[in-house]
Design an enzyme around this catalytic site. Structure first.
Site, PDB file in Angstrom:
ATOM      1  N   ASN A  78       0.839  -1.208   0.000  1.00  0.00           N
ATOM      2  CA  ASN A  78       0.000   0.000   0.000  1.00  0.00           C
ATOM      3  C   ASN A  78       0.865   1.247   0.000  1.00  0.00           C
ATOM      4  OD1 ASN A  78      -0.149  -1.250   2.812  1.00  0.00           O
ATOM      5  ND2 ASN A  78      -1.190   0.631   3.318  1.00  0.00           N
ATOM      6  N   ASP A  79       0.797   2.102   0.988  1.00  0.00           N
ATOM      7  CA  ASP A  79       1.377   3.443   0.859  1.00  0.00           C
ATOM      8  C   ASP A  79       2.870   3.490   0.503  1.00  0.00           C
ATOM      9  OD1 ASP A  79      -1.016   3.561   2.209  1.00  0.00           O
ATOM     10  OD2 ASP A  79      -0.209   4.546   3.986  1.00  0.00           O
TER      11      ASP A  79
ATOM     12  N   GLN B 253       4.665   0.256   2.258  1.00  0.00           N
ATOM     13  CA  GLN B 253       3.927  -0.592   3.186  1.00  0.00           C
ATOM     14  C   GLN B 253       3.787  -1.960   2.539  1.00  0.00           C
ATOM     15  OE1 GLN B 253       2.069   0.381   6.507  1.00  0.00           O
ATOM     16  NE2 GLN B 253       4.139   1.116   6.211  1.00  0.00           N
TER      17      GLN B 253
ATOM     18  N   TYR C 157       4.057   1.195  10.395  1.00  0.00           N
ATOM     19  CA  TYR C 157       3.135   1.902   9.516  1.00  0.00           C
ATOM     20  C   TYR C 157       3.821   3.073   8.813  1.00  0.00           C
ATOM     21  CZ  TYR C 157      -1.218  -0.597  10.609  1.00  0.00           C
ATOM     22  OH  TYR C 157      -2.221  -1.526  10.692  1.00  0.00           O
TER      23      TYR C 157
ATOM     24  N   ASP D 277       1.386   8.340  10.630  1.00  0.00           N
ATOM     25  CA  ASP D 277       1.934   8.725   9.323  1.00  0.00           C
ATOM     26  C   ASP D 277       2.758  10.017   9.374  1.00  0.00           C
ATOM     27  OD1 ASP D 277       0.345   6.548   8.642  1.00  0.00           O
ATOM     28  OD2 ASP D 277      -1.278   7.774   7.830  1.00  0.00           O
TER      29      ASP D 277
ATOM     30  N   GLU E 188      -5.567  10.727   7.101  1.00  0.00           N
ATOM     31  CA  GLU E 188      -4.366   9.901   7.010  1.00  0.00           C
ATOM     32  C   GLU E 188      -3.332  10.559   6.110  1.00  0.00           C
ATOM     33  OE1 GLU E 188      -5.689   5.311   7.679  1.00  0.00           O
ATOM     34  OE2 GLU E 188      -5.921   6.011   5.636  1.00  0.00           O
TER      35      GLU E 188
HETATM   36  C1  FRU Z   1      -3.148   4.444   4.647  1.00  0.00           C
HETATM   37  C2  FRU Z   1      -2.785   3.722   5.927  1.00  0.00           C
HETATM   38  C3  FRU Z   1      -1.965   4.589   6.847  1.00  0.00           C
HETATM   39  C4  FRU Z   1      -1.232   3.588   7.679  1.00  0.00           C
HETATM   40  C5  FRU Z   1      -0.957   2.494   6.674  1.00  0.00           C
HETATM   41  C6  FRU Z   1      -0.961   1.111   7.228  1.00  0.00           C
HETATM   42  O1  FRU Z   1      -3.395   3.582   3.587  1.00  0.00           O
HETATM   43  O2  FRU Z   1      -3.957   3.265   6.591  1.00  0.00           O
HETATM   44  O3  FRU Z   1      -2.706   5.515   7.604  1.00  0.00           O
HETATM   45  O4  FRU Z   1      -0.061   4.097   8.234  1.00  0.00           O
HETATM   46  O5  FRU Z   1      -1.954   2.609   5.686  1.00  0.00           O
HETATM   47  O6  FRU Z   1      -0.549   0.202   6.248  1.00  0.00           O
END
Ligand code: FRU
Length: 479
Positions: free
Chosen positions: A42-43, A59, A102, A162, A220
């Site tokens: 993800n991020d 991530q 995270y 974050d 976020e």
């Molecule tokens: C956004 C999020 C962040 C968090 C991360 C966890 O997609 O929810 O807020 O740090 O992904 O994977």
């Protein structure tokens, strides 16, 4: 390195090795976008141009195609277009990050790469805890965790995460996404003189503040940048109601332009603008590179939005990043352009002028599973549409001034649409990969980003006119 860290690394690498053959069989593996080797991405995290090398962490859940105790995976690049997968940067192996390292960011201080991230923890009852943590690297590859540097202030829930860090006038600042105990989304600010002791300054803006009414229950992935003399807060609010063409995705990603007063602290700003008009765009992160450009990369996905229906899941991987884009601010609007380095990937260039009257023509695109197309209309009477491999369509209606991206939903195969208004159409720069499409409109004034899953074998890109059109079409294979 503790034992848990070693064990998690071993298990993750074993997972990569075991599943790589299956992953590589997937026709939807991308050709020039960043993906996880296996599992879920993800991020983007810790994006930085450091000692001549671009580092992009991400991530990563190596053990399944769902969310969970995230690792920081790592790619590096000399040029933003050729990426190398590096060893794992962070594993969720300490008491303060055991349920996930995270999202967070990177900075340089005294030649050392510092990354700040959120340690996600669940206690025995399943209650969430959050810690802002630091890890430091001499070589950009191996990190030494320094532990917790900031704790949860009063008045907020543990949805507090974050960290994005920057330096201004000799002081360090950290912006975080937060939720108040009254379930209002906020961006909050900390500051520090030495990167290890942080003091909480307060909210800078958010839902139910002087500047915004109801604006989401959680924010976020904030990013605070200076562009064209203005401060810009990029952030992902959750809980906005759809209105007209806006806020159509499950969660939003956009920005406010204004002025940050760190001392108050307060960010005075204008309206929220969405960064992307497509289906799959979230958690963007920017960095200023050594040439001074502001570059953005986002996750080409949205949390909780049909994630488990992606057709890549049987192949044990899911999600990818967007292309890197150069950001500028013009008339208080962010403009996104694909970074110029992408042009070095162009091959087999082909340019034609097409002219259609109510009919359709198949574009001569050699490899539409990895192509760039540039369309420059010379004349448009009413509008046109372009069909991408039978799985997505871009439609322009001149009289309404509306551009629409349709795709076949991978959840239920129905046609779904996203729209935006434009004052006229000057050009379209389209990047097709095996399962993604990114459409830069009018030099990046608007962008549509989406995954799409064409039937393998359907390689047709059609354009059809609504009445007369004349259009210059250039295309390249991206290789
Ligand atoms: C956004 C999020 C962040 C968090 C991360 C966890 O997609 O929810 O807020 O740090 O992904 O994977």
């Amino acid at each position: 390195m503790n034992l848990q860290d070693q064990e998690l690394r071993r298990q993750a690498m074993e997972r990569v090795e075991t599943y790589q053959p299956l992953v590589n069989q997937d026709p939807y593996r991308l050709h020039y976008h960043i993906m996880p080797p296996v599992g879920l991405l993800n991020d983007p995290n810790g994006f930085i141009h450091w000692k001549g090398t671009y580092h992009l962490f991400y991530q990563w859940m190596p053990f399944k195609t769902g969310h969970g105790a995230k690792f920081w995976g790592h790619y590096s690049s000399a040029d933003l277009v050729h990426w190398r997968h590096e060893e794992i940067a962070l594993t969720p192996s300490d008491w303060y990050d055991q349920n996930g390292c995270y999202s967070g960011s990177a900075i340089d201080e005294n030649g050392l790469l510092h990354v700040f991230y959120t340690g996600n923890v669940r206690d025995e009852e399943g209650n969430r805890e959050t810690y802002q943590c630091l890890a430091v690297s001499k070589d950009g590859i191996t990190f030494e965790k320094q532990g917790v540097v900031a704790r949860l202030p009063e008045g907020y829930t543990a949805h507090f995460r974050d960290p994005k860090v920057w330096k201004k006038n000799g002081r360090w600042y950290m912006v975080l996404g937060a939720q108040t105990e009254r379930l209002e989304g906020r961006a909050v600010l900390f500051s520090s003189e030495n990167l290890t002791e942080w003091s909480f300054l307060g909210d800078i803006t958010g839902s139910h503040t002087a500047q915004l009414d109801e604006f989401g229950y959680m924010w976020e992935c904030p990013d605070m940048i200076t562009l064209g003399g203005k401060d810009v807060l990029i952030v992902c609010p959750q809980g906005l109601e759809a209105e007209g063409f806006r806020f159509q995705n499950v969660y939003q990603s956009g920005y406010f332009v204004g002025k940050l007063d760190e001392r108050k602290p307060e960010f005075r700003h204008g309206e929220f603008e969405e960064l992307d008009r497509g289906f799959d765009f979230y958690a963007p992160q920017t960095t200023q590179d050594e040439s001074g450009r502001r570059i953005l990369i986002a996750w080409m996905g949205v949390p909780d939005q049909g994630e488990q229906s992606h057709p890549t899941i049987p192949y044990e991987w899911v999600h990818c990043m967007t292309l890197p884009r150069e950001l500028t601010l013009e008339n208080n609007r962010l403009i996104q352009k694909p970074v110029q380095e992408l042009r070095t990937l162009r091959q087999n260039g082909n340019s034609v002028q097409i002219s259609l009257k109510q009919d359709a023509e198949m574009l001569d695109i050699v490899s539409p599973e990895k192509a760039e197309i540039l369309l420059v209309p010379q004349y448009i009477e009413e509008g046109f549409e372009i069909s991408f491999r039978g799985a997505a369509r871009l439609i322009y209606r001149k009289a309404e001034g509306v551009l629409t991206l349709e795709r076949q939903s991978y959840v239920d195969e129905r046609t779904e649409a996203r729209h935006c208004r434009i004052a006229g159409l000057k050009d379209l720069n389209i990047f097709l990969d095996a399962s993604s499409v990114e459409i830069f409109v009018n030099g990046g004034e608007e962008v549509f980003t989406a995954r799409y899953f064409p039937s393998p074998g359907n390689n047709h890109v059609w354009i059809s006119g609504r009445k007369e059109i004349i259009m210059n079409v250039s295309s390249w294979t991206i290789a």
